[in-house]
Design a protein around this motif. Structure first.
Motif, PDB file in Angstrom:
ATOM      1  N   MET A 102       0.853  -1.185   0.000  1.00  0.00           N
ATOM      2  CA  MET A 102       0.000   0.000   0.000  1.00  0.00           C
ATOM      3  C   MET A 102       0.889   1.235   0.000  1.00  0.00           C
ATOM      4  O   MET A 102       1.861   1.296   0.760  1.00  0.00           O
ATOM      5  CB  MET A 102      -0.906   0.002   1.235  1.00  0.00           C
ATOM      6  N   MET A 103       0.556   2.213  -0.847  1.00  0.00           N
ATOM      7  CA  MET A 103       1.370   3.421  -0.949  1.00  0.00           C
ATOM      8  C   MET A 103       0.473   4.647  -0.958  1.00  0.00           C
ATOM      9  O   MET A 103      -0.598   4.639  -1.561  1.00  0.00           O
ATOM     10  CB  MET A 103       2.221   3.389  -2.218  1.00  0.00           C
ATOM     11  N   ASN A 104       0.928   5.697  -0.281  1.00  0.00           N
ATOM     12  CA  ASN A 104       0.137   6.925  -0.245  1.00  0.00           C
ATOM     13  C   ASN A 104       0.241   7.674  -1.568  1.00  0.00           C
ATOM     14  O   ASN A 104       1.079   7.358  -2.422  1.00  0.00           O
ATOM     15  CB  ASN A 104       0.577   7.814   0.927  1.00  0.00           C
ATOM     16  N   ALA A 105      -0.617   8.674  -1.742  1.00  0.00           N
ATOM     17  CA  ALA A 105      -0.680   9.406  -3.010  1.00  0.00           C
ATOM     18  C   ALA A 105       0.617  10.145  -3.298  1.00  0.00           C
ATOM     19  O   ALA A 105       1.012  10.300  -4.459  1.00  0.00           O
ATOM     20  CB  ALA A 105      -1.856  10.380  -2.989  1.00  0.00           C
ATOM     21  N   GLU A 106       1.295  10.602  -2.250  1.00  0.00           N
ATOM     22  CA  GLU A 106       2.549  11.338  -2.440  1.00  0.00           C
ATOM     23  C   GLU A 106       3.733  10.417  -2.713  1.00  0.00           C
ATOM     24  O   GLU A 106       4.832  10.879  -3.020  1.00  0.00           O
ATOM     25  CB  GLU A 106       2.850  12.192  -1.198  1.00  0.00           C
ATOM     26  N   LYS A 107       3.524   9.119  -2.568  1.00  0.00           N
ATOM     27  CA  LYS A 107       4.547   8.098  -2.824  1.00  0.00           C
ATOM     28  C   LYS A 107       5.781   8.278  -1.945  1.00  0.00           C
ATOM     29  O   LYS A 107       6.912   8.038  -2.372  1.00  0.00           O
ATOM     30  CB  LYS A 107       4.951   8.091  -4.304  1.00  0.00           C
ATOM     31  N   ASN A 108       5.549   8.685  -0.702  1.00  0.00           N
ATOM     32  CA  ASN A 108       6.675   8.814   0.225  1.00  0.00           C
ATOM     33  C   ASN A 108       6.476   8.005   1.503  1.00  0.00           C
ATOM     34  O   ASN A 108       7.207   8.167   2.473  1.00  0.00           O
ATOM     35  CB  ASN A 108       6.939  10.286   0.564  1.00  0.00           C
ATOM     36  N   ALA A 109       5.460   7.139   1.494  1.00  0.00           N
ATOM     37  CA  ALA A 109       5.229   6.235   2.621  1.00  0.00           C
ATOM     38  C   ALA A 109       4.595   4.958   2.095  1.00  0.00           C
ATOM     39  O   ALA A 109       3.769   5.000   1.177  1.00  0.00           O
ATOM     40  CB  ALA A 109       4.328   6.886   3.663  1.00  0.00           C
ATOM     41  N   MET A 110       4.980   3.824   2.666  1.00  0.00           N
ATOM     42  CA  MET A 110       4.478   2.537   2.180  1.00  0.00           C
ATOM     43  C   MET A 110       4.256   1.584   3.345  1.00  0.00           C
ATOM     44  O   MET A 110       4.964   1.634   4.352  1.00  0.00           O
ATOM     45  CB  MET A 110       5.455   1.921   1.182  1.00  0.00           C
ATOM     46  N   ILE A 111       3.265   0.724   3.182  1.00  0.00           N
ATOM     47  CA  ILE A 111       3.031  -0.383   4.112  1.00  0.00           C
ATOM     48  C   ILE A 111       3.085  -1.671   3.301  1.00  0.00           C
ATOM     49  O   ILE A 111       2.428  -1.785   2.263  1.00  0.00           O
ATOM     50  CB  ILE A 111       1.668  -0.267   4.814  1.00  0.00           C
ATOM     51  N   ILE A 154       2.953 -16.731  10.574  1.00  0.00           N
ATOM     52  CA  ILE A 154       3.365 -15.432  11.101  1.00  0.00           C
ATOM     53  C   ILE A 154       3.172 -14.409   9.984  1.00  0.00           C
ATOM     54  O   ILE A 154       3.769 -14.528   8.909  1.00  0.00           O
ATOM     55  CB  ILE A 154       4.841 -15.422  11.546  1.00  0.00           C
ATOM     56  N   TYR A 155       2.323 -13.424  10.230  1.00  0.00           N
ATOM     57  CA  TYR A 155       2.096 -12.358   9.259  1.00  0.00           C
ATOM     58  C   TYR A 155       2.869 -11.118   9.684  1.00  0.00           C
ATOM     59  O   TYR A 155       2.946 -10.801  10.875  1.00  0.00           O
ATOM     60  CB  TYR A 155       0.605 -12.050   9.136  1.00  0.00           C
ATOM     61  N   VAL A 156       3.436 -10.425   8.696  1.00  0.00           N
ATOM     62  CA  VAL A 156       4.331  -9.302   8.977  1.00  0.00           C
ATOM     63  C   VAL A 156       3.840  -8.041   8.275  1.00  0.00           C
ATOM     64  O   VAL A 156       3.538  -8.062   7.073  1.00  0.00           O
ATOM     65  CB  VAL A 156       5.769  -9.612   8.505  1.00  0.00           C
ATOM     66  N   PHE A 157       3.771  -6.956   9.025  1.00  0.00           N
ATOM     67  CA  PHE A 157       3.552  -5.624   8.470  1.00  0.00           C
ATOM     68  C   PHE A 157       4.835  -4.813   8.635  1.00  0.00           C
ATOM     69  O   PHE A 157       5.447  -4.817   9.709  1.00  0.00           O
ATOM     70  CB  PHE A 157       2.446  -4.883   9.233  1.00  0.00           C
ATOM     71  N   HIS A 158       5.226  -4.094   7.590  1.00  0.00           N
ATOM     72  CA  HIS A 158       6.278  -3.088   7.689  1.00  0.00           C
ATOM     73  C   HIS A 158       5.719  -1.783   7.136  1.00  0.00           C
ATOM     74  O   HIS A 158       5.326  -1.717   5.966  1.00  0.00           O
ATOM     75  CB  HIS A 158       7.518  -3.466   6.872  1.00  0.00           C
ATOM     76  N   GLY A 159       5.679  -0.750   7.964  1.00  0.00           N
ATOM     77  CA  GLY A 159       5.341   0.581   7.492  1.00  0.00           C
ATOM     78  C   GLY A 159       6.604   1.407   7.493  1.00  0.00           C
ATOM     79  O   GLY A 159       7.315   1.452   8.504  1.00  0.00           O
ATOM     80  N   TYR A 160       6.931   2.037   6.363  1.00  0.00           N
ATOM     81  CA  TYR A 160       8.199   2.757   6.344  1.00  0.00           C
ATOM     82  C   TYR A 160       8.117   4.042   5.525  1.00  0.00           C
ATOM     83  O   TYR A 160       7.363   4.166   4.565  1.00  0.00           O
ATOM     84  CB  TYR A 160       9.347   1.882   5.846  1.00  0.00           C
ATOM     85  N   ALA A 193      12.254  12.040   8.638  1.00  0.00           N
ATOM     86  CA  ALA A 193      11.548  13.315   8.786  1.00  0.00           C
ATOM     87  C   ALA A 193      10.037  13.143   8.726  1.00  0.00           C
ATOM     88  O   ALA A 193       9.292  13.858   9.406  1.00  0.00           O
ATOM     89  CB  ALA A 193      12.015  14.287   7.702  1.00  0.00           C
ATOM     90  N   LEU A 194       9.565  12.179   7.929  1.00  0.00           N
ATOM     91  CA  LEU A 194       8.126  12.016   7.737  1.00  0.00           C
ATOM     92  C   LEU A 194       7.499  10.988   8.669  1.00  0.00           C
ATOM     93  O   LEU A 194       6.274  10.860   8.713  1.00  0.00           O
ATOM     94  CB  LEU A 194       7.841  11.617   6.281  1.00  0.00           C
ATOM     95  N   TYR A 195       8.316  10.261   9.411  1.00  0.00           N
ATOM     96  CA  TYR A 195       7.766   9.199  10.259  1.00  0.00           C
ATOM     97  C   TYR A 195       6.694   9.705  11.228  1.00  0.00           C
ATOM     98  O   TYR A 195       5.635   9.055  11.361  1.00  0.00           O
ATOM     99  CB  TYR A 195       8.885   8.491  11.024  1.00  0.00           C
ATOM    100  N   PRO A 196       6.887  10.834  11.910  1.00  0.00           N
ATOM    101  CA  PRO A 196       5.823  11.302  12.814  1.00  0.00           C
ATOM    102  C   PRO A 196       4.493  11.542  12.105  1.00  0.00           C
ATOM    103  O   PRO A 196       3.424  11.411  12.709  1.00  0.00           O
ATOM    104  CB  PRO A 196       6.393  12.612  13.382  1.00  0.00           C
TER     105      PRO A 196
END
Length: 479
Positions: free
Chosen positions: A313-322, A387-393, A397-400
């Protein structure tokens, strides 16, 4: 330091060039440029095959798979490389595509099989893909890519500015090789005609399938450009392949096979059409997986890509992904430890927790990449034996900004209990015998086809809506 690096790279270049193998071209009999030995070519395909299977999944229809394999093996026997071991697979993708890897691995999607309307179309495209293998096109392209990478490496050492425009340089290299790639496609068209004609198929039907490709391109929002595509324009291919078919039928003692369109249609009766919701689907911002019986929320306006190996999954700005996938380990904590070790992650905090009653482990960490430092939130959740794994990254600077979104998705993971979602079934191609003659549009309406899908079904049948259909003919419908 600069001189030492340059010397090492030049030595590597000499080693690469020294290993160039001017191998025999099986089609022309002449020597051809190649850095890859035949054993390496086979090894490359063998190594890549599991990755293709993991990415797309195999379509679960033993009879259809055996049918495709039988046609493939027959064509391989009349090719210029009959002794190579060929592997033919049907992959579980709705995309209309067929492709080949070096070393004899050939793949057809269920999407392209649904769009064929005769065995001759399948045989022609099969011959085309086997042609890529016989002519070692994949190995040639890999060899050229190795030299291209060598050139880019020199440029990167020589100039800091070159690094900033290396993307442009790569585009230039791809355009240089693009014409050659189109030449390869044209050669494979010729080989596809040759092989299928030798077996008694009318290769003009392969030419007709290019009309279907052209219509799919148009239906998708625009014609495939002639000079910026690795494949020649479908309209041009149709004309050329029809000419080649006539030439080959005159060139050899051509004995046409006795084929009936309905025999092929019966082979694909019931094939899944479009995306398969049993492998996961999104509804009202929730991702459901009926087969594995889980669900989790999807952030609003985030794009989602689902494959057998992962959900991204990716946000519209393409600077965060899960990213969501299966993990490895006997427990959530063990899976988390394996991730930290393999990714060389710097753990900021971690804790054992539970997600809707399921054992879980939460890790916040940082991972150094080549270009950046990524800030991650990861959840490792045990459901049954998996075991299911989620990574949000995202960036530090944008993590908060995205931490709360990451967490809401991960703690939203739950057992799927929604009966409507659990019972969701895919659309399938169904073969119907026409009882009343008429144009295709009228006949399709007789099977309660929605107006908005009439054009799509016309393409699926390889016809126009104005084409006349006789009583007793067979057509495809979707339901």
């Amino acid at each position: 330091m600069y001189r030492r690096s340059l010397a090492l790279l030049l030595l590597a270049g000499v080693a690469v060039l020294a290993s160039v193998s001017c191998t025999k071209d099986y089609v022309t009999g002449k020597s051809t440029f190649n850095l890859m030995s035949e054993s390496s070519e086979v090894a490359l395909g063998k190594e890549a095959d599991p990755q293709i299977v993991a990415e797309y999944g195999l379509y679960d229809d033993a009879n259809l798979t055996a049918y495709v394999d039988g046609i493939g093996q027959s064509i391989a026997r009349v090719s210029q490389r009959p002794n190579l071991q060929y592997t033919f697979r049907v992959v579980d993708s709705p995309i209309v595509n067929a492709f080949a890897l070096p070393g004899g691995y050939v793949y057809f999607t269920r999407g392209i099989l649904a769009h064929f309307n005769s065995e001759a179309e399948l045989a022609g495209v099969m011959g085309h893909e086997i042609g890529h293998v016989v002519a070692r096109h994949g190995a040639e392209q890999q060899s050229k890519a190795q030299l291209a990478q060598l050139g880019l490496g020199l440029g990167n050492i020589l100039s800091e500015d070159f690094r900033r425009i290396s993307g442009v340089a790569e585009l230039g290299l791809s355009l240089i090789f693009l014409k050659f790639s189109r030449s390869q496609e044209s050669e494979s068209d010729l080989l596809g005609v040759e092989y299928s004609t030798k077996l008694g198929y009318d290769a003009r039907e392969m030419a007709g399938f290019f009309r279907t490709i052209a219509r799919l391109s148009d239906d998708g929002g625009g014609r495939m450009p002639v000079f910026l595509s690795t494949h020649p324009d479908p309209g041009q291919r149709e004309t050329r392949v029809a000419q080649l078919a006539a030439e080959w039928q005159a060139k050899i003692p051509f004995t046409p096979k006795t084929l009936d369109r309905k025999d092929y249609l019966r082979m694909i009766d019931g094939i899944v059409y479009g995306d398969d919701p049993r492998q996961g689907f999104v509804e009202n911002n929730v991702f459901y997986h009926p087969e594995l019986r889980f669900q989790f929320p999807v952030p609003a306006k985030w794009a989602l890509m689902n494959s057998p190996s992962a959900v991204q999954m990716m946000n519209a700005e393409k600077n965060a992904m899960i990213e969501f996938s299966l993990g490895r380990g006997d427990s959530p904590k063990a899976a988390a430890g394996s991730f930290v070790q393999n990714a060389q992650a710097q753990v900021i905090r971690e804790q054992a927790t539970r997600v809707h009653g399921l054992p879980a482990h939460e890790v916040e960490s940082q991972v150094q990449t080549q270009n950046n430092v990524l800030h991650l939130l990861s959840y490792f959740i045990q459901k049954g034996n998996a075991i299911y794994v989620f990574h949000g990254y995202t960036t530090n600077a944008l993590y908060p900004t995205y931490a709360a979104t990451f967490k809401s998705v991960m703690v939203g993971f739950d057992e799927l209990r929604n009966q409507a979602a659990l019972q969701k079934q895919p659309l399938r191609v169904r073969i119907e015998r026409v009882e009343k003659a008429g144009d295709l549009a009228t006949v399709l309406r007789g099977y309660r086809t929605e107006e908005k899908t009439l054009s799509e079904l016309a393409i699926l049948n390889g016809m126009t809506l104005q084409d006349q259909v006789k009583r007793g003919d067979y057509i495809k419908v979707v339901r």
